[in-house]
Motif scaffolding. Structure first.
Motif, PDB file in Angstrom:
ATOM      1  N   ARG A  59       0.712  -1.337  -0.161  1.00 53.95           N
ATOM      2  CA  ARG A  59       0.378   0.422   0.188  1.00 53.95           C
ATOM      3  C   ARG A  59       0.753   1.612  -0.065  1.00 53.95           C
ATOM      4  O   ARG A  59       1.377   1.038   0.452  1.00 53.95           O
ATOM      5  CB  ARG A  59      -1.251  -0.125   1.271  1.00 53.95           C
ATOM      6  CG  ARG A  59      -2.235   1.324   1.189  1.00 53.95           C
ATOM      7  CD  ARG A  59      -2.883   1.908   2.522  1.00 53.95           C
ATOM      8  NE  ARG A  59      -1.650   0.660   3.747  1.00 53.95           N
ATOM      9  CZ  ARG A  59      -1.417   0.809   4.637  1.00 53.95           C
ATOM     10  NH1 ARG A  59      -3.181   0.441   5.473  1.00 53.95           N
ATOM     11  NH2 ARG A  59      -1.346   0.841   5.913  1.00 53.95           N
ATOM     12  N   ASN A 100       0.478   5.454  -0.065  1.00 53.36           N
ATOM     13  CA  ASN A 100       0.126   6.639   0.898  1.00 53.36           C
ATOM     14  C   ASN A 100       0.830   7.995   0.401  1.00 53.36           C
ATOM     15  O   ASN A 100       1.574   7.947   1.151  1.00 53.36           O
ATOM     16  CB  ASN A 100      -0.671   6.986   2.049  1.00 53.36           C
ATOM     17  CG  ASN A 100      -2.081   5.719   1.907  1.00 53.36           C
ATOM     18  OD1 ASN A 100      -2.660   5.763   1.182  1.00 53.36           O
ATOM     19  ND2 ASN A 100      -2.337   5.005   3.541  1.00 53.36           N
ATOM     20  N   VAL A 101       0.304   8.784  -0.287  1.00 54.95           N
ATOM     21  CA  VAL A 101       0.658  10.395  -0.016  1.00 54.95           C
ATOM     22  C   VAL A 101       0.309  11.602   0.770  1.00 54.95           C
ATOM     23  O   VAL A 101      -1.203  11.814   0.846  1.00 54.95           O
ATOM     24  CB  VAL A 101       0.796  10.549  -1.589  1.00 54.95           C
ATOM     25  CG1 VAL A 101       1.520  12.450  -1.688  1.00 54.95           C
ATOM     26  CG2 VAL A 101       1.204  10.019  -2.453  1.00 54.95           C
ATOM     27  N   GLN A 102       1.340  11.580   1.852  1.00 53.68           N
ATOM     28  CA  GLN A 102       0.564  12.416   2.977  1.00 53.68           C
ATOM     29  C   GLN A 102       1.229  14.276   2.760  1.00 53.68           C
ATOM     30  O   GLN A 102       2.312  14.133   3.562  1.00 53.68           O
ATOM     31  CB  GLN A 102       0.338  11.808   4.586  1.00 53.68           C
ATOM     32  CG  GLN A 102      -0.054  10.441   4.495  1.00 53.68           C
ATOM     33  CD  GLN A 102       0.153  10.052   5.447  1.00 53.68           C
ATOM     34  OE1 GLN A 102       0.937  10.355   6.231  1.00 53.68           O
ATOM     35  NE2 GLN A 102      -1.252   8.555   6.059  1.00 53.68           N
ATOM     36  N   LEU A 160       5.998  10.142   1.373  1.00 50.98           N
ATOM     37  CA  LEU A 160       4.910   8.891   0.571  1.00 50.98           C
ATOM     38  C   LEU A 160       5.479   7.346   1.806  1.00 50.98           C
ATOM     39  O   LEU A 160       6.651   7.346   2.461  1.00 50.98           O
ATOM     40  CB  LEU A 160       6.468   8.835  -0.713  1.00 50.98           C
ATOM     41  CG  LEU A 160       5.472   7.127  -1.551  1.00 50.98           C
ATOM     42  CD1 LEU A 160       4.109   7.659  -1.923  1.00 50.98           C
ATOM     43  CD2 LEU A 160       6.292   6.876  -2.148  1.00 50.98           C
ATOM     44  N   GLU A 161       4.063   7.336   2.167  1.00 55.22           N
ATOM     45  CA  GLU A 161       4.193   6.291   3.001  1.00 55.22           C
ATOM     46  C   GLU A 161       3.753   4.670   2.110  1.00 55.22           C
ATOM     47  O   GLU A 161       2.810   5.018   1.845  1.00 55.22           O
ATOM     48  CB  GLU A 161       3.356   6.851   3.973  1.00 55.22           C
ATOM     49  CG  GLU A 161       3.250   5.858   5.500  1.00 55.22           C
ATOM     50  CD  GLU A 161       1.862   6.018   6.427  1.00 55.22           C
ATOM     51  OE1 GLU A 161       1.409   4.841   7.176  1.00 55.22           O
ATOM     52  OE2 GLU A 161       1.331   7.278   6.153  1.00 55.22           O
TER      53      GLU A 161
END
Length: 117
Positions: free
Chosen positions: A95, A97-99, A103-104
């Protein structure tokens, strides 16, 4: 002729290309790039195209012809579109995610992997 070098380099209204002798200047919204051509290669503007020609059919001229065509073509693309990098993830259980500017990535470790963009 070189297979790569014989094709003209097209540019749009976003970029401005000028040829002054052996100096090719590519100016766009992002930056300005300059290339000093080898004397064996000649650049000429033809409307919204840059056409490169070489003086003879020596091995060095042929290689420089293709090299400068690709360098100028990449410069035209770079000053108008900029740099981007895409990430492809294949498999199950990953998975991303961009926060904000981070980038996680969840890659199966006990902790998430975080990168600055």
């Amino acid at each position: 002729m070189s297979r790569i070098g014989k094709y003209p380099i097209n540019f749009d209204d976003k970029s401005n290309v000028t040829v002054a002798g052996q100096l090719v200047t590519i100016k766009g919204a992002k930056t300005t790039l300059k290339y000093e051509l080898n004397p064996k290669i000649t650049a000429k503007l033809d409307g919204k195209k840059v056409v490169l020609t070489r003086e003879d059919d020596s091995k060095e001229s042929k290689s420089l012809h293709g090299l400068y065509k690709v360098l100028i073509s990449n410069a035209v693309k770079g000053v108008s579109a900029g740099f981007s990098k895409s990430l492809e993830m294949h498999g199950v259980g990953y998975r991303a995610n961009v926060q904000g500017k981070k980038l996680e990535l969840a890659l199966g470790f006990s902790h998430p992997v975080i990168f600055d963009i």
